[in-house]
Design an enzyme around this catalytic site. Structure first.
Site, PDB file in Angstrom:
ATOM      1  N   TRP A  14       0.821  -1.201   0.000  1.00  0.00           N
ATOM      2  CA  TRP A  14       0.000   0.000   0.000  1.00  0.00           C
ATOM      3  C   TRP A  14       0.862   1.260   0.000  1.00  0.00           C
ATOM      4  O   TRP A  14       0.576   2.224  -0.713  1.00  0.00           O
ATOM      5  CB  TRP A  14      -0.957  -0.026   1.177  1.00  0.00           C
ATOM      6  CG  TRP A  14      -1.992   1.053   1.228  1.00  0.00           C
ATOM      7  CD1 TRP A  14      -2.415   1.707   2.341  1.00  0.00           C
ATOM      8  CD2 TRP A  14      -2.785   1.585   0.151  1.00  0.00           C
ATOM      9  NE1 TRP A  14      -3.401   2.610   2.034  1.00  0.00           N
ATOM     10  CE2 TRP A  14      -3.649   2.561   0.684  1.00  0.00           C
ATOM     11  CE3 TRP A  14      -2.840   1.330  -1.227  1.00  0.00           C
ATOM     12  CZ2 TRP A  14      -4.549   3.286  -0.089  1.00  0.00           C
ATOM     13  CZ3 TRP A  14      -3.730   2.054  -2.011  1.00  0.00           C
ATOM     14  CH2 TRP A  14      -4.573   3.017  -1.444  1.00  0.00           C
ATOM     15  N   LYS A 107      -4.852   0.762   8.695  1.00  0.00           N
ATOM     16  CA  LYS A 107      -6.191   0.458   9.191  1.00  0.00           C
ATOM     17  C   LYS A 107      -6.100  -0.555  10.323  1.00  0.00           C
ATOM     18  O   LYS A 107      -5.585  -1.654  10.137  1.00  0.00           O
ATOM     19  CB  LYS A 107      -7.056  -0.100   8.058  1.00  0.00           C
ATOM     20  CG  LYS A 107      -7.199   0.862   6.871  1.00  0.00           C
ATOM     21  CD  LYS A 107      -7.834   0.197   5.673  1.00  0.00           C
ATOM     22  CE  LYS A 107      -7.912   1.151   4.493  1.00  0.00           C
ATOM     23  NZ  LYS A 107      -8.462   0.506   3.282  1.00  0.00           N
ATOM     24  N   GLY A 135     -10.413   3.687   2.093  1.00  0.00           N
ATOM     25  CA  GLY A 135     -11.416   3.403   1.082  1.00  0.00           C
ATOM     26  C   GLY A 135     -11.114   2.122   0.343  1.00  0.00           C
ATOM     27  O   GLY A 135     -10.109   1.453   0.611  1.00  0.00           O
ATOM     28  N   SER A 137      -9.524   0.065  -2.039  1.00  0.00           N
ATOM     29  CA  SER A 137      -8.344   0.347  -2.869  1.00  0.00           C
ATOM     30  C   SER A 137      -7.302  -0.756  -2.728  1.00  0.00           C
ATOM     31  O   SER A 137      -6.419  -0.658  -1.880  1.00  0.00           O
ATOM     32  CB  SER A 137      -7.734   1.690  -2.461  1.00  0.00           C
ATOM     33  OG  SER A 137      -7.629   1.786  -1.043  1.00  0.00           O
ATOM     34  N   ALA A 139      -3.986  -2.433  -3.397  1.00  0.00           N
ATOM     35  CA  ALA A 139      -2.718  -1.784  -3.736  1.00  0.00           C
ATOM     36  C   ALA A 139      -2.279  -2.076  -5.165  1.00  0.00           C
ATOM     37  O   ALA A 139      -1.823  -1.177  -5.879  1.00  0.00           O
ATOM     38  CB  ALA A 139      -1.642  -2.224  -2.746  1.00  0.00           C
ATOM     39  N   LYS A 190     -13.577  -3.503   9.093  1.00  0.00           N
ATOM     40  CA  LYS A 190     -13.849  -4.272   7.868  1.00  0.00           C
ATOM     41  C   LYS A 190     -12.836  -5.388   7.667  1.00  0.00           C
ATOM     42  O   LYS A 190     -13.158  -6.425   7.068  1.00  0.00           O
ATOM     43  CB  LYS A 190     -13.902  -3.349   6.653  1.00  0.00           C
ATOM     44  CG  LYS A 190     -12.603  -2.613   6.334  1.00  0.00           C
ATOM     45  CD  LYS A 190     -11.734  -3.325   5.333  1.00  0.00           C
ATOM     46  CE  LYS A 190     -10.409  -2.619   5.140  1.00  0.00           C
ATOM     47  NZ  LYS A 190      -9.561  -3.270   4.123  1.00  0.00           N
ATOM     48  N   SER A 253      -7.960  -9.846  -1.271  1.00  0.00           N
ATOM     49  CA  SER A 253      -7.916  -9.325   0.089  1.00  0.00           C
ATOM     50  C   SER A 253      -7.089 -10.252   0.969  1.00  0.00           C
ATOM     51  O   SER A 253      -7.378 -11.446   1.086  1.00  0.00           O
ATOM     52  CB  SER A 253      -9.333  -9.209   0.652  1.00  0.00           C
ATOM     53  OG  SER A 253      -9.315  -9.120   2.064  1.00  0.00           O
ATOM     54  N   ASN A 255      -6.957 -10.285   4.152  1.00  0.00           N
ATOM     55  CA  ASN A 255      -7.761 -10.744   5.276  1.00  0.00           C
ATOM     56  C   ASN A 255      -8.746 -11.830   4.855  1.00  0.00           C
ATOM     57  O   ASN A 255      -8.911 -12.832   5.551  1.00  0.00           O
ATOM     58  CB  ASN A 255      -8.493  -9.550   5.891  1.00  0.00           C
ATOM     59  CG  ASN A 255      -7.535  -8.546   6.484  1.00  0.00           C
ATOM     60  OD1 ASN A 255      -6.961  -8.769   7.542  1.00  0.00           O
ATOM     61  ND2 ASN A 255      -7.323  -7.434   5.789  1.00  0.00           N
TER      62      ASN A 255
END
Length: 331
Positions: A14, A107, A135, A137, A139, A190, A253, A255
């Site tokens: 990121w 985050k 937001g 996004s 990377a 999130k 993602s 996560n």
């Protein structure tokens, strides 16, 4: 207010992607990395092969290892992992140019203190102007110049607009807001919910269950954010709902991929093995659970994820517990 030199703390995926954005916006970018081999590779080959392999970096990006080399930067993007942000900002504090704003791009909720990143930054950098960027996004997409939009929150609205204008390019649109808590609370929670969605996918529970986790998870996210002082309309935007939908809908993602592995029967250690980038939700889950309890917010999905990660309950038992909860009004 205008900016010419941007310093980016943290050269993970990121941080490197945001360096790309700033360079494309015409700013001189200094990207700080802890790893000497990453510094050398970025400067020599214009590629971060560890975190963003195969993506050519803009020639205006210069990598450094020493935070002191950011001393002449008039805008700072802080992209160190959430659990390491305090240490990074504390180390940077003596080198921050007077008046230089710091945009928090990590985050999470700090373990132990249960503080959001703005609180961490306020303690590490007393008096520094703070903003939050958050937001939907990924990377890799941002680094490849694919379109994305984010929330740029700053209590000083004029400063927020100036930062947004400085880093905006046609494919990266920052929408301004003044609700810092709303912007960062959504991003923190999130990641935990994305692990839950990954578990649903890994267990093969279907699209209905997936949509349910996103929707009821968003209700948890909103309750917690509002209890912390956020406005509900903020978390209904890019930094909350937008980020949640993205993170819960793609194996890209980090996560969600952890949850996918857990749902397929792997242990947490196995799920994390070989991952270079940080899955913030793993570290934030116990802190989010503790924070929700502290402020009296019911968050059963986040509770279940934290319990699974801590080894307190098996995946199947956690799912059964959620499905057997008493019926209640949706609102």
């Amino acid at each position: 207010m205008t900016f010419e030199k941007v310093g980016v703390i943290g050269a993970g995926a990121w941080g490197t992607a945001l360096a790309q954005v700033a360079a494309r916006a015409g700013l001189a970018v200094t990207l700080q990395a802890r790893e000497p081999e990453i510094v050398a590779a970025i400067n020599d080959t214009h590629e971060n092969a560890v975190f963003l392999p195969g993506i050519a970096l803009e020639p205006g990006i210069k990598a450094v290892a020493d935070l002191a080399d950011l001393a002449d930067c008039d805008l700072i993007l802080a992209v160190a992992p959430a659990q390491h942000l305090r240490a990074a900002l504390t180390a940077f504090a003596p080198h921050r140019k007077a008046g230089a704003p710091v945009v928090l791009c990590s985050k999470g909720v700090e373990q132990g203190s249960l503080k959001l990143m703005t609180d961490v930054a306020a303690e590490a950098l007393p008096g520094a102007p703070i903003a939050v960027l958050s937001g939907p996004s990924f990377a890799g997409e941002v680094a490849r110049n694919l379109p994305a939009a984010v929330t740029l929150a700053c209590e000083d609205e004029a400063l927020g607009r100036a930062i947004a204008e400085a880093i905006a390019i046609p494919t990266f649109r920052p929408y301004t807001a003044n609700d810092l808590i709303g912007a960062e609370a959504g991003g923190a929670v999130k990641n935990v919910l994305a692990i839950a969605c990954g578990i649903v996918e890994g267990k093969g529970l279907g699209r209905n269950a997936h949509a349910t986790v996103i929707t009821r998870g968003f209700a948890e996210l909103t309750r917690l954010a509002v209890a912390l002082g956020a406005r509900p309309e903020t978390v209904a935007g890019l930094c909350g709902l937008g980020d949640l939908v993205l993170t819960c809908s793609s194996p890209q993602s980090r996560n969600m991929s952890v949850g996918l592995a857990l749902g397929q029967g792997l242990t947490l250690e196995q799920a994390l093995a070989g991952k270079v980038s940080v899955a913030e939700g793993v570290a934030s889950a116990p802190a989010v659970r503790a924070l929700a309890r502290k402020v009296g917010v019911e968050a059963p999905i986040c509770e279940a994820v934290a319990a699974i990660l801590a080894g307190e309950v098996a995946v199947d038992a956690a799912i059964a517990g959620l499905l057997s909860r008493p019926l209640k009004p949706e609102a």
